[in-house]
Every structure is written in structure tokens, then in C-alpha cells.
Design an enzyme around this catalytic site. Sequence first.
Site, mmCIF file in Angstrom:
data_model
loop_
_atom_site.group_PDB
_atom_site.id
_atom_site.type_symbol
_atom_site.label_atom_id
_atom_site.label_comp_id
_atom_site.label_asym_id
_atom_site.label_seq_id
_atom_site.Cartn_x
_atom_site.Cartn_y
_atom_site.Cartn_z
ATOM 1 N N GLY A 52 0.948 -1.160 -0.042
ATOM 2 C CA GLY A 52 0.078 -0.202 -0.091
ATOM 3 C C GLY A 52 0.897 1.146 -0.083
ATOM 4 N N SER A 87 4.547 1.418 -4.530
ATOM 5 C CA SER A 87 5.702 0.690 -5.271
ATOM 6 C C SER A 87 5.429 0.574 -6.711
ATOM 7 C CB SER A 87 5.963 -0.597 -4.491
ATOM 8 O OG SER A 87 6.272 -1.600 -5.356
ATOM 9 N N ASP A 103 -2.898 7.132 -6.466
ATOM 10 C CA ASP A 103 -1.490 6.937 -6.405
ATOM 11 C C ASP A 103 -0.552 7.638 -7.342
ATOM 12 O OD1 ASP A 103 -2.291 5.051 -4.647
ATOM 13 O OD2 ASP A 103 -1.173 3.370 -5.274
HETATM 14 O O1 PMV Z 1 -3.146 -0.300 -2.145
HETATM 15 P P1 PMV Z 1 -2.678 0.953 -2.741
HETATM 16 O O2 PMV Z 1 -1.683 1.622 -2.146
HETATM 17 O O3 PMV Z 1 -2.522 0.829 -4.072
HETATM 18 O O4 PMV Z 1 -3.850 1.749 -2.479
HETATM 19 C C1 PMV Z 1 -5.391 1.607 -2.738
HETATM 20 C C2 PMV Z 1 -6.451 2.536 -2.670
HETATM 21 C C3 PMV Z 1 -7.669 2.296 -3.176
HETATM 22 O O5 PMV Z 1 -8.458 3.380 -2.741
HETATM 23 C C4 PMV Z 1 -8.140 1.025 -2.286
HETATM 24 C C5 PMV Z 1 -7.895 1.928 -4.633
HETATM 25 C C6 PMV Z 1 -7.551 3.236 -5.449
HETATM 26 O O6 PMV Z 1 -7.337 3.090 -6.645
HETATM 27 O O7 PMV Z 1 -7.773 4.420 -5.037
#
Ligand code: PMV
Length: 332
Positions: A111, A114, A158
Site C-alpha cells: 500500500g 511501489s 497513487d
Molecule cells: O493499496 P494501494 O496503495 O494501491 O491503494 C489503494 C487505494 C484504493 O483506494 C483502495 C484503490 C484506489 O485505486 O484508490
Amino acid sequence: MPSVSDVTRARACAKIILLGEHAVVYGRPAIAVPVSDRRVHVDVTDAPLGSGVEIEACDLDSCYSLGVPCVDEHGPFIQAVVEGALREVCGTKEWPDLVITVRSRIPIARGMGSGAAVSAAITRAIADHLGFTLPCERLSQLVFDTECLLHGTPSGIDNTVVAFEMPVWFRQGEGAETFDVGTAFDLLIGDTGIPSRTGEAVAMVHRRWERSPKATSGLFDGIAATVRSARGAIAEGDLQTLGMLMDRNQAYLQTLGVSSAALDDLVAAARGAGALGAKLSGGGLGGCMIALADSERVQSICEALYGAGAEQVLETRVGATGKLSGSGIAGP
Ligand code: PMV
């Protein structure tokens, strides 16, 4: 061996979502910040004529060649990133012969963005090496395109944080803006050591939303209200309120079913050691949690996290703000 001057270097940072994950996929706002001391570093050099494009992924102990199918977990993603960057810079013309070396200090599948960071650093390095100027907005879009390969339906948060390397207030369709930070604050990031299963968590939330659209939308609205209040608390430097709102956000995420026993243990340990608030960060079902720590308690919260089974604990400070701008924040 190429001389240092023949090498083009670029890098990209990790990120954490402060509040609003999952609901952000459904058009609610979220807040995320860069983690500037955890980065992916990429070197690009010219390769002998006709040798093609080779990618060395040092941390994975793997080497990939463009055009040569690979079956491991990471190869197709990395190849797609390189192809996307070369298509952007060179079009469909013949591509140059290159060696691309990737080194990362960002834990994979925790999360912390990366995948987005690997994508951003490779794309920046290739563009720089070939003398191509890539505005941050375009970099963000290219990273988003590759994130779709990993998660199917990413919200776009992200790629935005990683491309702009700024604290970001994000809402789908509205683009991103940065926000004011009244008082810099410290976050501890506790890594459960268990891979976060973002795709699975997003699909799980989606099934819940299909089953009970009204109740699930109500949870998303509750998260959105929490995120909006948190923006105000951050601007005012009101860390007590921010911590309380992080706890509230965690309760919503637990109700959505995306926390886990390991995450809950770390959250409880951080709160028990005096964190102002704590919650999971990112997709959940593993991965990382974050704890808001006032400076005298950083050490004891860190110890409590290790005591509760954290594989590693990172520390980051949220403070710097600025304007998101097209010319962007320099990559390397
Ligand atoms: O797990 P990560 O860092 O890719 O974060 C995902 C965040 C979510 O809200 C669950 C999905 C998104 O695309 O925003």
C-alpha cells in the site's frame, strides 16, 4: 562499462493514503502524501546497436528483455511500463537499444505505491535519457495507464501523488490539488509484512456495494465527511482532531471489511502507546497501517508496533506544501 556521464538517473517516491481509500474509487475525496525517503531509482544507459532493451530489476534478481515473453509476477508489468514510455517518447518508430536498471527501497505490495513509483521512475528516466520533456500531468496519466494493469480500476490517487510528489487532495474527475498543513506532523508506518491485496479488496468492496448500494454509499459518505473534516484539522494544525478522524476512518474501513487481524493488532498497539490516531493505509487486507504520533511518543509507538509484530516501521513527516504545477516537481 558506461561512464557516469552516459547514465541518466531518475527516481520516484513512495506514497501513503492518509484518509479516504476505497471511498475514493466511488468519487469521494481522499488525502495522500509522498514518502520522500523511500524511493525507486532507475539508471538508463545506451546499449550496443541491435541489442534491444534490457531491464535489470535488481531487487527481484530478475532481468527482462522487451519482446521476450516472461511469466513471472512482475515482468509483464515492468515490460508494459517500458513499452508505454518508449511509445510516448519515440512513437512507433524503431526504439533505441537501452539498458534500464531498477532499484527500489519501497516495500512491494504494502500500500505504499511501489508499482506507481517504479512506473514513474522508469518513465522519467527514459524520457530524460532521450531528451524528451514530460510534464507532470502527462507522467501521471502514463503511470495511471500502467496502474490499470495492476488494479483494474484505480482511482488515480497513487499516480497523482507519485508524479507530483506533493501532498494531494484528490477527487476523481476533478484532478488533484494540494492542501495547507498548519503544523508539520509525524506519521509512523507499520508494515504487517503481509502483502496488501488491493485488487481483491477493491473487488470485495464492489460486491458489497452491488449487494447493498444504499448502505455502502452511506459508508462512503461517512468517509467523505471524515476526509473533509481532516483537511480542516490539518490546515489548522489540530492534531488531536486529525487523530480522532483517522480512528473514525479506520472504523469505516473495518465495517467495509478491508482491515485484517494483523492490521487491527498494529492499530491497537499504536493507540495503546499513545498515538493520536491510527488506521490502515491503502487497499488493506494486509500491507501497512499509519499512526499519528506526537514527537515525544514516536519512540514508544515504534516499539509497541514492533512488539505487536510489525515487520518494519518507517517514519515520515508531513509538512511541506506548495502548488501543484504543470512544470512539476523535478524528478531526480
Ligand atoms: O493499496 P494501494 O496503495 O494501491 O491503494 C489503494 C487505494 C484504493 O483506494 C483502495 C484503490 C484506489 O485505486 O484508490
